[in-house]
Design a protein around this motif. Structure first.
Motif, PDB file in Angstrom:
ATOM      1  N   ARG A 260       0.853  -1.195   0.000  1.00 20.55           N
ATOM      2  CA  ARG A 260       0.000   0.000   0.000  1.00 20.55           C
ATOM      3  C   ARG A 260       0.887   1.243   0.000  1.00 20.55           C
ATOM      4  O   ARG A 260       1.188   1.798   1.068  1.00 20.55           O
ATOM      5  CB  ARG A 260      -0.891   0.016   1.235  1.00 20.55           C
ATOM      6  N   PRO A 261       1.306   1.702  -1.141  1.00 18.49           N
ATOM      7  CA  PRO A 261       2.218   2.850  -1.207  1.00 18.49           C
ATOM      8  C   PRO A 261       1.685   4.115  -0.531  1.00 18.49           C
ATOM      9  O   PRO A 261       2.465   4.949  -0.070  1.00 18.49           O
ATOM     10  CB  PRO A 261       2.392   3.064  -2.714  1.00 18.49           C
ATOM     11  N   ASP A 262       0.363   4.236  -0.429  1.00 17.32           N
ATOM     12  CA  ASP A 262      -0.220   5.435   0.180  1.00 17.32           C
ATOM     13  C   ASP A 262      -0.641   5.211   1.628  1.00 17.32           C
ATOM     14  O   ASP A 262      -1.409   5.995   2.190  1.00 17.32           O
ATOM     15  CB  ASP A 262      -1.419   5.910  -0.639  1.00 17.32           C
ATOM     16  N   VAL A 263      -0.150   4.152   2.252  1.00 18.44           N
ATOM     17  CA  VAL A 263      -0.562   3.805   3.604  1.00 18.44           C
ATOM     18  C   VAL A 263      -0.203   4.895   4.607  1.00 18.44           C
ATOM     19  O   VAL A 263       0.828   5.582   4.482  1.00 18.44           O
ATOM     20  CB  VAL A 263       0.086   2.470   4.032  1.00 18.44           C
ATOM     21  N   ASP A 264      -1.065   5.073   5.621  1.00 19.61           N
ATOM     22  CA  ASP A 264      -0.773   5.982   6.737  1.00 19.61           C
ATOM     23  C   ASP A 264       0.019   5.186   7.772  1.00 19.61           C
ATOM     24  O   ASP A 264      -0.552   4.494   8.611  1.00 19.61           O
ATOM     25  CB  ASP A 264      -2.070   6.521   7.339  1.00 19.61           C
ATOM     26  N   LEU A 265       1.323   5.264   7.664  1.00 21.00           N
ATOM     27  CA  LEU A 265       2.226   4.486   8.519  1.00 21.00           C
ATOM     28  C   LEU A 265       3.235   5.418   9.174  1.00 21.00           C
ATOM     29  O   LEU A 265       3.973   6.125   8.494  1.00 21.00           O
ATOM     30  CB  LEU A 265       2.958   3.429   7.681  1.00 21.00           C
ATOM     31  N   VAL A 266       3.246   5.413  10.508  1.00 21.03           N
ATOM     32  CA  VAL A 266       4.232   6.163  11.277  1.00 21.03           C
ATOM     33  C   VAL A 266       5.285   5.178  11.768  1.00 21.03           C
ATOM     34  O   VAL A 266       4.951   4.201  12.453  1.00 21.03           O
ATOM     35  CB  VAL A 266       3.595   6.890  12.473  1.00 21.03           C
ATOM     36  N   GLU A 267       6.535   5.419  11.417  1.00 20.48           N
ATOM     37  CA  GLU A 267       7.622   4.543  11.830  1.00 20.48           C
ATOM     38  C   GLU A 267       8.398   5.185  12.983  1.00 20.48           C
ATOM     39  O   GLU A 267       8.909   6.289  12.850  1.00 20.48           O
ATOM     40  CB  GLU A 267       8.562   4.282  10.651  1.00 20.48           C
ATOM     41  N   TYR A 268       8.450   4.474  14.100  1.00 18.56           N
ATOM     42  CA  TYR A 268       9.228   4.933  15.255  1.00 18.56           C
ATOM     43  C   TYR A 268      10.574   4.213  15.208  1.00 18.56           C
ATOM     44  O   TYR A 268      10.679   3.042  15.615  1.00 18.56           O
ATOM     45  CB  TYR A 268       8.498   4.628  16.555  1.00 18.56           C
ATOM     46  N   ALA A 269      11.580   4.911  14.737  1.00 17.80           N
ATOM     47  CA  ALA A 269      12.886   4.283  14.520  1.00 17.80           C
ATOM     48  C   ALA A 269      13.529   3.803  15.814  1.00 17.80           C
ATOM     49  O   ALA A 269      14.349   2.880  15.804  1.00 17.80           O
ATOM     50  CB  ALA A 269      13.814   5.261  13.807  1.00 17.80           C
ATOM     51  N   ASP A 270      13.170   4.410  16.940  1.00 15.01           N
ATOM     52  CA  ASP A 270      13.817   4.096  18.215  1.00 15.01           C
ATOM     53  C   ASP A 270      12.930   3.282  19.146  1.00 15.01           C
ATOM     54  O   ASP A 270      13.214   3.178  20.339  1.00 15.01           O
ATOM     55  CB  ASP A 270      14.259   5.371  18.916  1.00 15.01           C
ATOM     56  N   ALA A 271      11.848   2.690  18.639  1.00 21.91           N
ATOM     57  CA  ALA A 271      10.935   1.924  19.484  1.00 21.91           C
ATOM     58  C   ALA A 271      10.920   0.460  19.065  1.00 21.91           C
ATOM     59  O   ALA A 271      11.131   0.121  17.903  1.00 21.91           O
ATOM     60  CB  ALA A 271       9.525   2.497  19.415  1.00 21.91           C
ATOM     61  N   GLY A 272      10.636  -0.407  20.040  1.00 25.01           N
ATOM     62  CA  GLY A 272      10.523  -1.825  19.778  1.00 25.01           C
ATOM     63  C   GLY A 272       9.082  -2.254  19.603  1.00 25.01           C
ATOM     64  O   GLY A 272       8.273  -1.564  18.986  1.00 25.01           O
ATOM     65  N   HIS A 273       8.748  -3.401  20.187  1.00 22.03           N
ATOM     66  CA  HIS A 273       7.433  -4.012  19.998  1.00 22.03           C
ATOM     67  C   HIS A 273       6.318  -3.256  20.709  1.00 22.03           C
ATOM     68  O   HIS A 273       5.139  -3.445  20.378  1.00 22.03           O
ATOM     69  CB  HIS A 273       7.489  -5.455  20.513  1.00 22.03           C
TER      70      HIS A 273
END
Length: 296
Positions: free
Chosen positions: A260-273
């Protein structure tokens, strides 16, 4: 997260036990309702309980009527003896809960185990209430990319699993859970102790952990149904993702962006599970941005 010994008691004191009929059985379920505004249902993960939302609830309640509850077998909710727990039964419980509270439409924020239950609600095109949005945090969205921990796999093995379940104490619980947190935001052992207490409270035996883990093969067996539901639903979806997660982190996020190229996805680079435990302020702000109506 607040970790003083009385924090769990205060969490429970702020809620109540209600009776629901789930699959013909009367079940006592713990629920908290706070704040005002559009409904926001919080669905917790394994192996914790609604208490994992404690740091987020006050901020979320400024814009929402927040409903947090414990699934059957978790936290303060009833833990029936010799029960075969099922994500499908938990979805029935959610429907019964919202009917009891007379909530007709709600946004859902769901993490890990709770996100699987939310996916089932999407799959069954639930009619008892309207899902206005789902915000999903780290979970096995794609079964083939999901990586349960070795101890979880062993716990599911007959014989060995029972022995491991009986050996699980607070120290082993904390060590196992801490492995899925990021190095930047490690699990506080005092917080883990409170969640361990919630897991054990009211349990009829020492194998509650093993019984609850049956969601893993159940999720795998229903992979096609659940993944198709997520791919085709018209319910607005958002994803808040801890990228340091060894269970359902970067691999699933990468596949999600590919699908889904247009997905609303927030990536937390410094967070785990557990981004909502590791980064509660950031996660609360991102939830509000997606679920609360704009202020006039």
């Amino acid at each position: 997260m607040v970790s003083e010994p009385d924090a769990l008691r205060r969490w429970h004191d702020g809620g109540e036990m209600i009776e629901l009929i789930v699959r013909g059985a009367r079940r006592r379920v713990f629920v908290r309702v706070s704040g005002s505004g559009p409904a926001l249902l919080l669905m917790h993960g394994f192996p914790a309980s609604s208490f994992e939302w404690a740091e987020l609830e006050p901020e979320l309640a400024r814009r929402h009527t927040v409903v947090a509850f414990d699934f059957l077998g978790y936290g303060a909710t009833e833990k029936p003896a010799d029960h075969r727990y099922s994500i499908f039964e938990q979805a029935d419980l959610v429907e019964a809960l919202l009917t009891k509270l007379e909530i007709q439409d709600t946004s859902v924020v769901a993490y890990d185990y709770g996100a699987i239950v939310a996916t089932e609600l999407v799959a069954r095109a639930v009619k008892t209430f309207t899902l206005t949005r789902c915000v999903l945090l780290n979970h096995g969205l794609y079964a083939r990319l999901y990586r349960p921990r070795p101890i979880q796999k062993l716990t599911l093995v007959p014989g060995i699993g029972r022995l491991l379940a009986y050996a699980l104490n607070e120290r082993l619980f904390t060590r196992s859970w801490s492995e899925v947190f990021s190095a930047s935001h490690p699990l506080d052992p005092a917080v883990a102790a409170l969640h361990y207490r919630a897991l054990r409270t009211g349990a009829p035996g020492r194998d509650i952990h093993r019984r609850l883990l049956r969601y893993i093969p159940e999720r795998a067996a229903n992979r096609e149904r659940l993944e198709t539901a997520m791919a085709t639903t018209e319910v607005p979806l958002s994803f808040l993702w801890g990228m340091r997660d060894p269970v359902s982190g970067a691999g699933i996020a990468t596949e999600l962006r590919r699908e889904r190229p247009d997905v609303d996805l927030v990536e937390y680079a410094d967070a785990g599970h557990c981004p909502h435990i590791e980064l509660p302020d950031r996660v609360a702000a991102d939830i509000i941005a997606r679920t609360a109506p704009a202020r006039p």
